[in-house]
Motif scaffolding. Sequence first.
Motif, short mmCIF file in Angstrom:
data_model
loop_
_atom_site.label_atom_id
_atom_site.label_comp_id
_atom_site.label_asym_id
_atom_site.label_seq_id
_atom_site.Cartn_x
_atom_site.Cartn_y
_atom_site.Cartn_z
N ALA A 567 0.78 -1.16 -0.14
CA ALA A 567 -0.42 -0.08 -0.01
C ALA A 567 0.62 1.10 0.30
CB ALA A 567 -1.47 -0.05 1.35
N ASN A 568 2.32 1.46 0.81
CA ASN A 568 2.87 2.54 0.35
C ASN A 568 3.27 2.45 -0.73
OD1 ASN A 568 2.38 2.91 3.39
ND2 ASN A 568 4.31 1.18 3.31
N SER A 569 3.82 1.50 -1.72
CA SER A 569 4.39 2.26 -2.96
C SER A 569 3.35 2.53 -3.81
CB SER A 569 4.57 0.80 -3.42
OG SER A 569 2.90 0.17 -4.06
N ASP A 570 3.78 3.24 -4.98
CA ASP A 570 3.65 4.46 -5.81
C ASP A 570 3.55 4.39 -7.27
OD1 ASP A 570 1.55 6.60 -7.44
OD2 ASP A 570 2.95 7.79 -6.75
N PRO A 571 3.04 3.71 -8.31
CA PRO A 571 1.86 2.74 -8.26
C PRO A 571 1.63 1.96 -7.22
CG PRO A 571 2.85 2.69 -10.14
CD PRO A 571 3.59 3.03 -9.76
N VAL A 572 1.23 1.33 -6.84
CA VAL A 572 0.61 0.74 -5.97
C VAL A 572 0.57 -0.74 -6.33
CG1 VAL A 572 -1.46 -0.79 -4.88
CG2 VAL A 572 -1.35 1.21 -4.78
N VAL A 573 1.60 -2.30 -5.91
CA VAL A 573 2.30 -3.07 -6.55
C VAL A 573 1.74 -4.23 -5.65
CG1 VAL A 573 4.07 -1.96 -7.60
CG2 VAL A 573 5.03 -2.77 -5.21
N ILE A 574 2.13 -5.52 -6.49
CA ILE A 574 1.51 -6.76 -5.40
C ILE A 574 2.60 -7.20 -4.92
CG2 ILE A 574 0.79 -9.30 -6.05
CD1 ILE A 574 -0.59 -7.69 -8.36
#
Length: 725
Positions: A567-574
Amino acid sequence: MLKELDYSRAKLILHEFEERSSTMNLSLKSIKMRSFANILTLLKCWIFLSCYVSQLKMVESRIGGFSAHLDIDETTIWDHTVNLDDNFRLLWTIKENYAIFEIQVRTHGYVGLGFSPTGSKEGADVVMGWVDKGQTFFQDRHVSANKNSTEPLVDPSQDYVLLSGYENNTHTIIRFRRKLDTCDNLYDIPITNNTMRILFLYDENDPLNGSVGPGSLPNVDSAWRSAQSLVLIERGVQASNAEKTRKLEFRNSGVELPYDDDTLIWCKFFKLDKMERKNHVIKFEPIFDSTWSLQYLQYVTLYECAGSGPELEALAHEPGQQCYNMRGMQLSCNTYMATWSRGSPAFIYPPEVGYPLDTSSVKFIMMETHYNNLNIDFEQFKLNHMFDSSGLRLHVTEQLRQNDAGLMSIGIEPNWHHIIPPGQARVVSQGHCIEQCTKSFFPREGVNIFATMTRTHQIGVEVKLRQMRNMQELAPIVSDGNIDPNYQTFRRLPHAARSLPGDRLIAECVYDSTTRRAITLGGPSMKEESCMVFALYYPKQKQLTTCHSSPSLSTVLHSLGIEYLNANSDPVVISLPPELKGMTLETRLLTYDWENQFKAFQDLTLKGAFKAQCQNEESSVSNISSTFISWPANITEVFEAPKLCTMKPPSSTKSEQSDLYVVKDISNNDIVEGSVRNSRSSFSETLALSRSESSSASYIPRLFSNYYYCYYFGTLLIAYTLVLS
């Protein structure tokens, strides 16, 4: 006693008179008998002619070749009237398991009315008629789905019954009747709760000499008009002239229409003039600023605003703004008053219900307008900056009705959690109004839903409002298996549906995404999708205005094979599973193997957890909305629609079907007689027609035997009356 005295006195007078007349060789008795014989003869003739005429009327109903009108109920009150174009008026009334139609067409040629699932002529169910030299011709027909011709062909089974046919100075008028479901699965289309596609055609010429064979209809290609969508089965309500009304108009102020195919959502505020007491809205209708802006109007909705602060006062003096600009404002404009969708006509409330309007509690109104045109003509638009001032008009009366109406929405919260995979013929989505919401906010006696509007955007094909009670599924409140995105109107239910506290209401939508190459997400724009049912009900309550649900994030992720996100990544990653680690959520959505994984996705989204949302007029969200719910696993009984028809379709080989319309050696009267023969029509019993008749020739002996029976029965009745006297 008096009768006996009168009879004795009459006998004495008769005896005295006969004695005095003996010298003239005149007997009063002989005069009396001769007079009686003459009277009896006249009565016999009258009975003979009456029976003969009645039989002729039955023949007229059979072959449609007599000029006199049938004995029909002229007191029929039409529940619905629609002008399909400037020359073609359709009237109809639904009676239990059958429908009565009348078409009034400005022509002296042939006319036709048809039903089609898609609006296409191929495979359409059509009824045709015309009046030629005082004779009415009438047939149940169909358009072949396999031939390159749009000419309707005569059905082997005639399931429409002619009631009346005639011409006046300007029009041809045909009245007929049919069962809602004729059980002719081969050529007839059932009339159901679905949105029907209505076809119609007319020409200024009649077929030559009453011919009904292939190629007999002149100018058939140009006779067809554009198909229109209608809901045929709904409660009929006529506008009342007894109630004194006034009109309130809510219009936009020169909204500039969008340059592209994006959706523009515009909000404008209004302050109501002071009312001395509560009023009732008994009708609302759209106001179209121009034919051009009509192409852009998608939805128009009125909301009540709670409160009367300076912010609302200021907004009421402005021309309006895009709705998303006001997301941070706490305006509390959440109570639905009225809503219109493209293609809808005016809505008239039933006579026992009106929507309450009272300025002691509601002073401000917000109007939300959705503009969109996916078929925009860019070249024409570059030359003209188009502006719109359309809106809604309310018809208001001080004569209060028995019940106050309310309007609530049930469905899926419009957001990206609502996912529709591409390339699928049937994708099912559900929005839940859960038991806890209705139990907490519905009045003890429940609410009575009397009208509904279903709403999807472009790829919706079916919508129903399901109802669960005590682990049992009841009949759906509304079910439309053939919706038209350009005709989503309020339909008045034949009978109000009661929803009690503790019921679960489920808006279920089905989409056909075979034309889409990428996923479609939920949202307010026309490029996105929606699943909503608006329910008009009474009595009005203020605790529940919106009852939606949205798939939980965990349900969405699991349906895509995702275990955890960063959730802290941008864009959201798996993050997990390992084979997907580092992939963005957007990439997963775009590259998912929908062809092989669709079934698993569908099962998870229907049975997985979702977030419920119960909202009142002040935007307050109930604590229930913080809980996650799933489909009730302990339902003991699922509703199944009853099968009305058990009759199998007629079996015939291709060669039999191809030879069915060879009519060179058959007289036109025989064809017409056969074309209105109805082996399954209940109206034939009403007219006392025999179902075993196979030709007009075989009917003649029955005609004479029937009136001879009538004649002798009448004679016996006269004799019996004389004996009693």
